[in-house]
Scaffold this motif. Structure first.
Motif, PDB file in Angstrom:
ATOM      1  N   ALA A  26      13.698  48.699 135.378  1.00  0.00           N
ATOM      2  CA  ALA A  26      14.842  49.309 136.054  1.00  0.00           C
ATOM      3  C   ALA A  26      14.406  50.062 137.312  1.00  0.00           C
ATOM      4  O   ALA A  26      13.210  50.224 137.558  1.00  0.00           O
ATOM      5  CB  ALA A  26      15.546  50.265 135.090  1.00  0.00           C
ATOM      6  N   VAL A  84      15.267  55.990 129.507  1.00  0.00           N
ATOM      7  CA  VAL A  84      13.868  55.821 129.945  1.00  0.00           C
ATOM      8  C   VAL A  84      13.097  54.915 128.978  1.00  0.00           C
ATOM      9  O   VAL A  84      12.109  54.294 129.352  1.00  0.00           O
ATOM     10  CB  VAL A  84      13.108  57.162 130.087  1.00  0.00           C
ATOM     11  N   LYS A  85      13.541  54.896 127.732  1.00  0.00           N
ATOM     12  CA  LYS A  85      12.929  53.981 126.772  1.00  0.00           C
ATOM     13  C   LYS A  85      13.549  52.590 126.925  1.00  0.00           C
ATOM     14  O   LYS A  85      12.854  51.603 127.107  1.00  0.00           O
ATOM     15  CB  LYS A  85      13.137  54.497 125.344  1.00  0.00           C
ATOM     16  N   GLU A 139      15.212  51.109 129.246  1.00  0.00           N
ATOM     17  CA  GLU A 139      15.119  50.345 130.492  1.00  0.00           C
ATOM     18  C   GLU A 139      13.695  50.151 131.003  1.00  0.00           C
ATOM     19  O   GLU A 139      13.472  49.400 131.938  1.00  0.00           O
ATOM     20  CB  GLU A 139      15.958  51.029 131.581  1.00  0.00           C
ATOM     21  N   PHE A 140      12.735  50.868 130.418  1.00  0.00           N
ATOM     22  CA  PHE A 140      11.383  50.776 130.967  1.00  0.00           C
ATOM     23  C   PHE A 140      10.325  50.348 129.951  1.00  0.00           C
ATOM     24  O   PHE A 140       9.263  49.878 130.341  1.00  0.00           O
ATOM     25  CB  PHE A 140      10.987  52.096 131.623  1.00  0.00           C
ATOM     26  N   GLU A 141      10.590  50.581 128.664  1.00  0.00           N
ATOM     27  CA  GLU A 141       9.599  50.165 127.663  1.00  0.00           C
ATOM     28  C   GLU A 141       9.877  48.729 127.235  1.00  0.00           C
ATOM     29  O   GLU A 141      11.000  48.397 126.873  1.00  0.00           O
ATOM     30  CB  GLU A 141       9.686  51.073 126.427  1.00  0.00           C
ATOM     31  N   ARG A 199       0.974  52.932 123.881  1.00  0.00           N
ATOM     32  CA  ARG A 199       1.675  52.000 124.760  1.00  0.00           C
ATOM     33  C   ARG A 199       1.618  52.518 126.178  1.00  0.00           C
ATOM     34  O   ARG A 199       1.351  53.697 126.407  1.00  0.00           O
ATOM     35  CB  ARG A 199       3.106  51.796 124.315  1.00  0.00           C
ATOM     36  N   VAL A 250       3.742  52.677 129.853  1.00  0.00           N
ATOM     37  CA  VAL A 250       5.052  52.484 130.486  1.00  0.00           C
ATOM     38  C   VAL A 250       4.951  52.943 131.939  1.00  0.00           C
ATOM     39  O   VAL A 250       4.253  53.908 132.233  1.00  0.00           O
ATOM     40  CB  VAL A 250       6.159  53.295 129.774  1.00  0.00           C
ATOM     41  N   CYS A 251       5.618  52.233 132.831  1.00  0.00           N
ATOM     42  CA  CYS A 251       5.609  52.590 134.254  1.00  0.00           C
ATOM     43  C   CYS A 251       6.941  53.202 134.660  1.00  0.00           C
ATOM     44  O   CYS A 251       7.994  52.672 134.298  1.00  0.00           O
ATOM     45  CB  CYS A 251       5.396  51.333 135.099  1.00  0.00           C
ATOM     46  N   TYR A 252       6.889  54.279 135.417  1.00  0.00           N
ATOM     47  CA  TYR A 252       8.113  54.879 135.949  1.00  0.00           C
ATOM     48  C   TYR A 252       8.032  54.914 137.468  1.00  0.00           C
ATOM     49  O   TYR A 252       7.061  55.407 138.029  1.00  0.00           O
ATOM     50  CB  TYR A 252       8.340  56.262 135.337  1.00  0.00           C
ATOM     51  N   TRP A 300      12.958  63.606 127.951  1.00  0.00           N
ATOM     52  CA  TRP A 300      13.283  62.842 126.728  1.00  0.00           C
ATOM     53  C   TRP A 300      12.358  63.253 125.590  1.00  0.00           C
ATOM     54  O   TRP A 300      12.812  63.511 124.477  1.00  0.00           O
ATOM     55  CB  TRP A 300      13.143  61.343 127.031  1.00  0.00           C
TER      56      TRP A 300
END
Lengths: 261, 261, 261, 261
Positions: free
Chosen positions: A21, C9-10, C12-14, D131, D133-135, D147
């Motif tokens: 996203a 955030v989970k 849409e991104f994980e 894991r 994850v990219c933000y 979160w």
């Protein structure tokens, strides 16, 4: 004959990759073997205006069909389509987005061919490959588009010189040799001294490529009781050949990349 | 104007995903909004023979163009293309393979349209989406193809009944209601008792879908001095409508999935 | 304070990447900066028997803990773990499998350290990186293991010579120079002529690395009424230092890679 | 014995996935079967202060070891590590980053255990999964951390009530029943009325979790000629238990996520 015993082939082997996203999604398509395709169909060199207009017409139809494409930039047999950052088009599934875009563009190209080449039949199927790339912020999406436009300039500058030389009687090998190691300045001099051509006078579509986007256009929507036109700002899909490397274009069209914010 | 300052957008954001070696690669394409497309172009229901033949003609051209496709199976507006296990086509890059296949197929569909619908103009661009799936061994690739053919049967059986009912005067809703919860046996009875139709007599292309592959064909290559034909086994691209779920087809055509071994 | 506003955030991104079915899954872990680690802890060169036995003990515990690991192969500070083809361990999620394996192995290494180095304290945290690779069939998984064992041989052969030379008084640079461009035959000659060492007499653990698997072992389970032992075949986790490149090992242990078939 | 014949297993099957540039990289690790682990090691319920301090000590060592980690947030047996947006740590290779972090953390946990539980031996290996994850921007990385802290609050609020009830004589089932469907307000009332506990007085480490980052700290670096201390601002790794949901913390510590800009 129940299908359940075979359905594992879908469940265990098919994976839908979703694009992250909050990223601009770019689909870039590129003509396959267009060197050959352009020869067979006798495209003018270095730029065939009709072929470029055909590409632009297809890109325009892409924006009409897919509202989440907010900008497109094309040069030669290549076009980049930028989906808005938060698009939920096909839930951001990569394969869907890639295949749909490249297929719809290809179909348009075939159907619109006659509008731009009324006297030429398609002798081979035109086709394109494509890729999807994500850009996480304004800077990187701007730089992506700048990268394509710089590429357009470098190639067109070279090709303009190359074909001038060839048309003036040199072999392709000699033309190549002449241009080897030349800088931008050298190419401009060659054009002006040998061919009395000012590169900056070449058509903007050749030099700058084409941008397609929804522009704010003042349109007459009706007439008031006194016969005066009543105008409204509407968004109209537009093709322009402007510089998109510097900040001016983006300052004037901030809404393009900020839709929905 | 050097491009180097922008080239990071390629280096840092574009990734070429390669598909793992020693896997059959399947590209399955599927018509987008073909429900609408088939209405606009007045396709016959439940099967339009010309539309299916057009799909088969495109698939045949795919095998002519891309020698690494060893088998294709199509039903309705869908086609699966199987690349041989060890193909190095575009170094097994997923985006290249997917986009090329779907684009070339789309282009063929547009160009061949007139051959199958001489009296109908294309009123909207036909387009397809696609996906790529890897299968690691003989069992799973067989099961994949069986899955598609079982699906073909289930859908066609239902659609045959559905459209018989509709053509006999029922509304689409009533037809749906009639078929709800019916088993295969029930559908066969309905067809034979109400419409005097033996489902097995329906055209094999409707019931079995179409397989495209290179078949071993005995061809006369020349004539000897006495006028006798000299024959050779040649591989010729063939479309058939056979059962590919059971082992018979694959036993008779073992070479198809074993090319190059 | 509802969490829903942040949960995107989970969502849409994980992404959970699942490994394709019907593939052997290999997790290979490798010591990080073990050159330094082995110096600090004064490991013997070229092979520290205790350090290798510690690695083997950890690998053995891995097989005890995770029944879906059917084979492990280790050399130096590296270990490969092979999960059975159809494992559903954590639904084949790549990140889970990778992180679990590397973390559990690391934890074991720390806890078992004292058993193998009773007189040395851990002075720095030992840690490992890892990767996951899928192999689609018997040939490729065999070749993977062969690749690791050939690598073991090449490195150990070189290191054996190198450290003999260094221990005999050469500098590391001189030793390197002496070995530059030598073939296997040359190394064997150097060892036998200069050091009276037959490379084949070196410990198998150094030359062949270590394999860990469940071996069929005849065990006395009870005694019959006449005092005769009653034996059964049991699977017992075993460490061996055999050749796994040729077919013999695999012919004798076919069940290892065929569990559950 | 050349290795080349087997090296295809690396070339054709190992793929290094790189994480896209200009994204914050989060590695979140989580205790595996820590419910069991905490029982075996008799952790206090609902929060074991020593266990949390051990987690924080490991996180602190992570920031010491890996300078590209700019922030960490931990709660219970979970810790998130945030790498700076432009980190080139292991060329952003996902498997390397994930495995290294989880392994190093695990190793630290084992080595530091005795510092926090001097009278308890580790009876089972602690291990973690993880894991990556990219933000892509500030908003999403802030929301990610929010979160986790909201989750900390929700869980701790519930667990505080649950264990109060259990310690007061209820069975676990009865406690669960009592709390079913309660809102935040109800839980506060239950705590104050039944147990004379003001939730806000509970230790901040339990209620807010722990943040680890480099804080600007005024340090005496030397003394001038008159004996006056000369102070400098230094960055010192700090553990705090502050609110990181609202803007205050981030406004005061803007440099944390802007390093290198």
């Amino acid at each position: 004959m129940a299908n359940s015993e075979y359905e594992y082939v879908k469940r265990e082997f098919e994976f839908d990759r979703r694009l992250p996203a909050s990223n601009w999604i770019v689909v870039r398509i590129d003509g396959c073997h267009f060197h050959r395709f352009s020869k067979i169909h006798a495209f003018e060199k270095p730029n065939d205006e009709n072929a470029l207009r055909l590409m632009n017409a297809c890109a325009t139809s892409m924006l009409e069909k897919f509202p989440d494409i907010v900008f497109a930039y094309g040069v030669s047999d290549e076009y980049s389509f930028v989906f808005r950052e938060e698009t939920e088009f096909y839930q951001r599934r990569e394969s869907k987005i890639l295949s749909l875009c490249v297929s719809y563009f290809t179909s348009l190209y075939g159907m619109k061919w006659k509008d731009f080449f009324p006297n030429k039949d398609l002798r081979e199927p035109p086709y394109f490959d494509g890729r999807v790339v994500c850009y996480p912020n304004m800077k990187t999406i701007h730089d992506y588009l700048a990268w394509r436009q710089v590429d357009c300039h470098i190639n067109n500058h070279y090709n303009t010189c190359f074909w001038m030389l060839v048309k003036s009687g040199k072999t392709e090998k000699e033309a190549q040799q002449t241009l080897k190691g030349t800088f931008s300045k050298d190419k401009n001099e060659l054009l002006s001294q040998q061919f009395q051509v000012n590169y900056e006078d070449e058509p903007a579509m050749f030099r700058k490529g084409s941008s397609v986007y929804r522009d704010k256009v003042e349109t007459k929507v009706k007439t008031d009781d006194y016969g005066n036109p009543i105008k409204r700002i509407r968004l109209a899909i537009t093709v322009s050949n402007l510089d998109i490397i510097g900040p001016e274009f983006w300052e004037k069209h901030q809404y393009i990349l900020q839709e929905g914010k």
